[in-house]
Write a protein that holds these residues in place. Structure first.
Motif, mmCIF file in Angstrom:
data_model
loop_
_atom_site.group_PDB
_atom_site.id
_atom_site.type_symbol
_atom_site.label_atom_id
_atom_site.label_comp_id
_atom_site.label_asym_id
_atom_site.label_seq_id
_atom_site.Cartn_x
_atom_site.Cartn_y
_atom_site.Cartn_z
ATOM 1 N N VAL A 184 0.850 -1.188 0.000
ATOM 2 C CA VAL A 184 0.000 0.000 0.000
ATOM 3 C C VAL A 184 0.889 1.242 0.000
ATOM 4 N N ALA A 185 0.524 2.227 -0.825
ATOM 5 C CA ALA A 185 1.234 3.508 -0.827
ATOM 6 C C ALA A 185 0.254 4.610 -1.194
ATOM 7 N N ILE A 186 0.273 5.701 -0.428
ATOM 8 C CA ILE A 186 -0.549 6.877 -0.717
ATOM 9 C C ILE A 186 0.354 8.102 -0.602
ATOM 10 N N ASN A 214 -2.468 9.517 4.589
ATOM 11 C CA ASN A 214 -1.648 9.628 3.379
ATOM 12 C C ASN A 214 -0.174 9.721 3.760
ATOM 13 N N ASN A 215 0.676 9.931 2.756
ATOM 14 C CA ASN A 215 2.109 10.146 2.974
ATOM 15 C C ASN A 215 2.759 8.953 3.682
ATOM 16 N N GLY A 242 5.574 9.618 6.606
ATOM 17 C CA GLY A 242 6.137 10.950 6.729
ATOM 18 C C GLY A 242 5.319 11.810 7.686
ATOM 19 N N GLU A 243 5.500 13.111 7.567
ATOM 20 C CA GLU A 243 4.791 14.020 8.460
ATOM 21 C C GLU A 243 3.286 13.981 8.197
ATOM 22 N N GLU A 244 2.500 14.377 9.198
ATOM 23 C CA GLU A 244 1.046 14.374 9.065
ATOM 24 C C GLU A 244 0.642 15.319 7.928
ATOM 25 N N ALA A 245 -0.191 14.822 6.996
ATOM 26 C CA ALA A 245 -0.469 15.597 5.781
ATOM 27 C C ALA A 245 -1.936 15.539 5.365
ATOM 28 N N PHE A 267 9.651 10.703 -0.806
ATOM 29 C CA PHE A 267 8.437 10.016 -0.377
ATOM 30 C C PHE A 267 8.824 8.894 0.581
ATOM 31 N N PRO A 268 8.219 8.864 1.747
ATOM 32 C CA PRO A 268 7.293 9.830 2.318
ATOM 33 C C PRO A 268 7.969 11.180 2.571
ATOM 34 N N PHE A 269 7.154 12.236 2.605
ATOM 35 C CA PHE A 269 7.653 13.595 2.722
ATOM 36 C C PHE A 269 7.789 13.983 4.190
ATOM 37 N N GLY A 270 8.873 14.712 4.512
ATOM 38 C CA GLY A 270 9.078 15.210 5.871
ATOM 39 C C GLY A 270 9.770 14.208 6.767
#
Length: 321
Positions: A184-186, A214-215, A242-245, A267-270
């Protein structure tokens, strides 16, 4: 209330909403969450069906102003001998005193065209599902597309694509033993909204889509043993987030770059957090309505308060009216 006759069916009331295959990692509509006040009607002929659905969401409040929120969607479903194919368009919209938008109940209406022609704000998400299964193999995929930039004229067009994918594969070695692989990837910003907060894919402070928002990306594999009333699964999970997005503001770092510079983000960002661990699930059905469940897990890395060994036990009882 539900009704079905000939080539027409409808449903009205409060219930959970998850069209298609029921899986814990579904993307567009989560198998975890709250029931919705909903209205659904479907036209079907042989193995083809076209549906329109409406979900009432909770309202948001800003400075003593209530913004009423709604989801309308339309779904094409085609069944074949070993599975199905489905295409779903979902539109989330709202505003002060916003009522359900009646033209969006039309199952043949395309929300993007309606939005452009009527200067109407909404967040539209496209979902594609495909299922194949037989005695030896099972394969399910879901792909969602929230936003994609085609033109490259100014900094706004540098916004990375917002999409997600679910890949679920299972191989049966015999009637007792199976192997399951899930990916799974978002992407970052998916299900979020750049301008109107009421367009976020959130319902009662919970993600409408995947439970992780997500992220993130996750891979999971399991060895599954089934025998009569017994079920045993042993698996490994690895997750990066990553960070909450989703609940936070829409990130616009791409606006700080010129179109000739381009923009790329990890990816993930942050700042990243990780989970990795082993899970053992055991179920025993002692009666058609009673199921005993036990879960043991050992997490080597986690962003929750569950590092190390964990044990859970539950009893499910199904009451039939």
């Amino acid at each position: 209330i539900s009704y079905k006759k000939n080539n027409f069916a409808f449903k009205l009331g409060r219930d959970y909403f998850l069209p298609g295959k029921f899986l814990k990692d579904r993307l567009l509509f989560s198998s975890n969450g709250f029931p919705y006040d909903q209205f659904i009607f479907t036209f079907f002929k042989n193995k083809i069906s076209i549906s329109s659905f409406y979900l009432k969401l909770n309202k948001f409040q800003y400075n003593d102003i209530y913004q009423y929120r709604h989801i309308n969607g339309r779904r094409l479903n085609i069944i074949y001998n070993n599975g199905y194919f489905a295409l779903t368009e979902t539109s989330i919209y709202g505003g002060e005193n916003q009522t359900p938008e009646l033209p969006l109940f039309n199952p043949f209406n395309i929300s993007y065209i309606y939005q452009m022609n009527n200067n109407f704000n909404l967040n539209s998400i496209i979902s594609f599902e495909y299922l194949f299964e037989n005695d030896k193999y099972y394969f399910f995929t879901e792909i969602i597309l929230d936003d994609i930039q085609i033109e490259k004229k100014d900094s706004k067009d540098l916004e990375p694509s917002e999409l997600g994918i679910l890949f679920d594969f299972r191989k049966s070695f015999n009637q007792y033993l199976q192997f399951n692989l899930i990916y799974v990837a978002i992407s970052n910003r998916t299900f979020n909204a750049p301008n109107n907060q009421y367009e976020k894919m959130i319902y009662k402070n919970f993600p409408i889509g995947h439970i992780l928002g997500n992220n993130f990306w996750k891979i999971e594999n399991n060895l599954i043993f089934k025998y009569q009333n017994y079920f045993l699964s042993v698996g490994y999970i690895y997750l990066e987030k990553g960070e909450e997005a989703l609940f936070s503001d829409f990130n616009t770092d791409f606006l700080d770059h010129e179109i000739n510079q381009g923009y790329h983000e990890q990816f993930p960002f942050g700042d990243k957090t990780f989970m990795s661990g082993y899970i053992l699930d055991f179920h025993y059905t002692i009666h058609k309505n009673i199921n005993l469940k036990s879960t043991m897990s050992y997490w080597t890395d986690t962003f929750l308060a569950n590092k190390g060994f964990n044990l859970g036990f539950s009893v499910d009882y199904k009451y039939e009216f």
